[in-house]
Design a protein around this motif. Structure first.
Motif, PDB file in Angstrom:
ATOM      1  N   ARG A  72       0.845  -1.200   0.000  1.00 35.07           N
ATOM      2  CA  ARG A  72       0.000   0.000   0.000  1.00 35.07           C
ATOM      3  C   ARG A  72       0.879   1.249   0.000  1.00 35.07           C
ATOM      4  NH1 ARG A  72      -0.457  -1.435   5.456  1.00 35.07           N
ATOM      5  NH2 ARG A  72       0.568   0.153   6.734  1.00 35.07           N
ATOM      6  N   LEU A  73       0.293   2.312  -0.563  1.00 36.80           N
ATOM      7  CA  LEU A  73       0.984   3.596  -0.638  1.00 36.80           C
ATOM      8  C   LEU A  73       0.999   4.258   0.730  1.00 36.80           C
ATOM      9  CD1 LEU A  73       2.084   5.922  -2.481  1.00 36.80           C
ATOM     10  CD2 LEU A  73      -0.274   6.702  -2.667  1.00 36.80           C
ATOM     11  N   GLU A  74       2.136   4.868   1.099  1.00 37.90           N
ATOM     12  CA  GLU A  74       2.203   5.679   2.310  1.00 37.90           C
ATOM     13  C   GLU A  74       2.404   7.136   1.867  1.00 37.90           C
ATOM     14  OE1 GLU A  74       1.807   4.827   5.473  1.00 37.90           O
ATOM     15  OE2 GLU A  74       1.728   2.657   5.226  1.00 37.90           O
ATOM     16  N   ALA A  75       1.294   7.760   1.431  1.00 39.83           N
ATOM     17  CA  ALA A  75       1.376   9.091   0.820  1.00 39.83           C
ATOM     18  C   ALA A  75       1.997  10.133   1.759  1.00 39.83           C
ATOM     19  CB  ALA A  75      -0.009   9.539   0.355  1.00 39.83           C
ATOM     20  N   ALA A  76       1.838   9.934   3.066  1.00 36.09           N
ATOM     21  CA  ALA A  76       2.368  10.914   4.023  1.00 36.09           C
ATOM     22  C   ALA A  76       3.885  11.065   3.910  1.00 36.09           C
ATOM     23  CB  ALA A  76       1.976  10.516   5.445  1.00 36.09           C
ATOM     24  N   ALA A  77       4.559  10.044   3.364  1.00 36.42           N
ATOM     25  CA  ALA A  77       6.017  10.124   3.197  1.00 36.42           C
ATOM     26  C   ALA A  77       6.418  11.152   2.139  1.00 36.42           C
ATOM     27  CB  ALA A  77       6.572   8.749   2.828  1.00 36.42           C
ATOM     28  N   LEU A  78       5.417  11.630   1.374  1.00 38.52           N
ATOM     29  CA  LEU A  78       5.706  12.670   0.377  1.00 38.52           C
ATOM     30  C   LEU A  78       5.644  14.072   0.967  1.00 38.52           C
ATOM     31  CD1 LEU A  78       3.615  11.218  -2.581  1.00 38.52           C
ATOM     32  CD2 LEU A  78       6.110  11.346  -2.479  1.00 38.52           C
TER      33      LEU A  78
ATOM     34  N   ARG B  89      -1.270  14.895  -2.850  1.00 39.18           N
ATOM     35  CA  ARG B  89      -1.511  15.785  -1.704  1.00 39.18           C
ATOM     36  C   ARG B  89      -2.843  15.460  -1.031  1.00 39.18           C
ATOM     37  NH1 ARG B  89      -0.050  20.414  -4.194  1.00 39.18           N
ATOM     38  NH2 ARG B  89       2.106  20.035  -3.620  1.00 39.18           N
ATOM     39  N   ARG B  90      -3.865  15.256  -1.875  1.00 39.82           N
ATOM     40  CA  ARG B  90      -5.205  14.931  -1.373  1.00 39.82           C
ATOM     41  C   ARG B  90      -5.139  13.678  -0.484  1.00 39.82           C
ATOM     42  NH1 ARG B  90      -8.589  11.503  -3.240  1.00 39.82           N
ATOM     43  NH2 ARG B  90      -7.224  11.099  -5.016  1.00 39.82           N
ATOM     44  N   LEU B  91      -4.366  12.682  -0.943  1.00 42.54           N
ATOM     45  CA  LEU B  91      -4.286  11.402  -0.217  1.00 42.54           C
ATOM     46  C   LEU B  91      -3.693  11.565   1.182  1.00 42.54           C
ATOM     47  CD1 LEU B  91      -3.085   9.017  -3.062  1.00 42.54           C
ATOM     48  CD2 LEU B  91      -5.343   9.097  -2.017  1.00 42.54           C
ATOM     49  N   TRP B  92      -2.565  12.329   1.301  1.00 39.55           N
ATOM     50  CA  TRP B  92      -1.986  12.419   2.635  1.00 39.55           C
ATOM     51  C   TRP B  92      -2.784  13.379   3.517  1.00 39.55           C
ATOM     52  CZ3 TRP B  92       1.890  14.884  -0.740  1.00 39.55           C
ATOM     53  CH2 TRP B  92       2.112  16.223  -0.478  1.00 39.55           C
ATOM     54  N   GLU B  93      -3.463  14.372   2.881  1.00 41.80           N
ATOM     55  CA  GLU B  93      -4.291  15.268   3.689  1.00 41.80           C
ATOM     56  C   GLU B  93      -5.487  14.518   4.270  1.00 41.80           C
ATOM     57  OE1 GLU B  93      -4.924  18.597   1.093  1.00 41.80           O
ATOM     58  OE2 GLU B  93      -3.013  19.521   1.690  1.00 41.80           O
ATOM     59  N   GLU B  94      -6.107  13.648   3.432  1.00 46.23           N
ATOM     60  CA  GLU B  94      -7.223  12.817   3.909  1.00 46.23           C
ATOM     61  C   GLU B  94      -6.767  11.942   5.071  1.00 46.23           C
ATOM     62  OE1 GLU B  94      -9.679  12.245  -0.274  1.00 46.23           O
ATOM     63  OE2 GLU B  94      -8.715  10.516   0.655  1.00 46.23           O
ATOM     64  N   ARG B  95      -5.584  11.396   4.914  1.00 41.74           N
ATOM     65  CA  ARG B  95      -5.054  10.490   5.936  1.00 41.74           C
ATOM     66  C   ARG B  95      -4.824  11.235   7.253  1.00 41.74           C
ATOM     67  NH1 ARG B  95      -1.255   5.342   5.663  1.00 41.74           N
ATOM     68  NH2 ARG B  95      -1.151   5.117   7.902  1.00 41.74           N
ATOM     69  N   LEU B  96      -4.251  12.456   7.146  1.00 38.54           N
ATOM     70  CA  LEU B  96      -4.010  13.251   8.353  1.00 38.54           C
ATOM     71  C   LEU B  96      -5.329  13.673   8.997  1.00 38.54           C
ATOM     72  CD1 LEU B  96      -0.937  15.395   7.190  1.00 38.54           C
ATOM     73  CD2 LEU B  96      -0.929  13.486   8.799  1.00 38.54           C
ATOM     74  N   ASP B  97      -6.333  13.965   8.139  1.00 43.04           N
ATOM     75  CA  ASP B  97      -7.657  14.325   8.659  1.00 43.04           C
ATOM     76  C   ASP B  97      -8.265  13.156   9.439  1.00 43.04           C
ATOM     77  OD1 ASP B  97      -7.508  16.811   7.620  1.00 43.04           O
ATOM     78  OD2 ASP B  97      -8.810  16.443   5.883  1.00 43.04           O
ATOM     79  N   ARG B  98      -8.134  11.945   8.858  1.00 42.08           N
ATOM     80  CA  ARG B  98      -8.688  10.750   9.519  1.00 42.08           C
ATOM     81  C   ARG B  98      -8.007  10.527  10.868  1.00 42.08           C
ATOM     82  NH1 ARG B  98      -8.725   8.094   4.532  1.00 42.08           N
ATOM     83  NH2 ARG B  98      -6.862   6.884   5.052  1.00 42.08           N
TER      84      ARG B  98
END
Lengths: 117, 117
Positions: A72-78, B89-98
């Motif tokens: 799975r992608l760990e987008a936060a690493a970007l 960006r959308r992906l990690w922002e969603e993740r941080l929001d969750r």
């Protein structure tokens, strides 16, 4: 040779079109290694090597729970890259604004010349 | 070996702390190679090698007009990276929001438990 500092490791992992394509696929949802390999016409070991680089940079994670070990992608690493870019964003935006102003000046001059005829 | 596609070349050029430090210095204004080399305790050829990588990626330009050939930052060459990041960006922002929502839920539960005592 993999870079030792985290930001360099992330940039280095992204410096390959196949690895970026793997991330784009994983942005749609987690998947198995064999499914990931399919569109690339690559050997299993070649794909595994790319995944190892992405994993080292923290850009992907592989589940140890399921037997098929989905990626799975760990987008936060970007995000650190985005933060690093932030320092420079102002510079290129200013530059594009100046270019825009210059083009408007040229257009205005062209308009004046047209009217003089 | 330098990558052939532009985006890979840019990511690869940024995958080195010295090269990022050179860009940070150039963000303050153009300068000569010898002045750039000073804080790094590096040989002239070592600095030149880094500059060549940055130049190949379009991240810096060297003036041919002046005899001291000043280097300057081409910040606009970072924009394609910013555009590429945009997709994620959308992906990690969603993740941080969750994550944020989850922490709030935990806090709320903790608060209830406190009040019950």
């Amino acid at each position: 040779m993999m870079p030792t500092d985290r930001l360099s490791a992330t940039f280095s992992a992204l410096a390959d079109p196949t690895r970026r394509a793997i991330l784009a696929r994983l942005a749609l949802g987690e998947t198995s290694v064999s499914e990931l390999a399919m569109p690339f016409k690559m050997s299993g070991p070649a794909v595994s090597k790319h995944l190892k680089v992405l994993e080292h940079a923290g850009l992907i994670a592989r589940s140890r729970a399921a037997q098929w070990r989905p990626c799975r992608l760990e987008a936060a690493a970007l995000k650190p890259i985005d933060d690093w870019l932030g320092e420079y964003r102002r510079l290129w935006e200013e530059r594009l604004d100046r270019l825009d102003d210059y083009l408007k000046t040229l257009q205005a001059k062209g308009g004046k010349r047209e009217r003089k005829k």
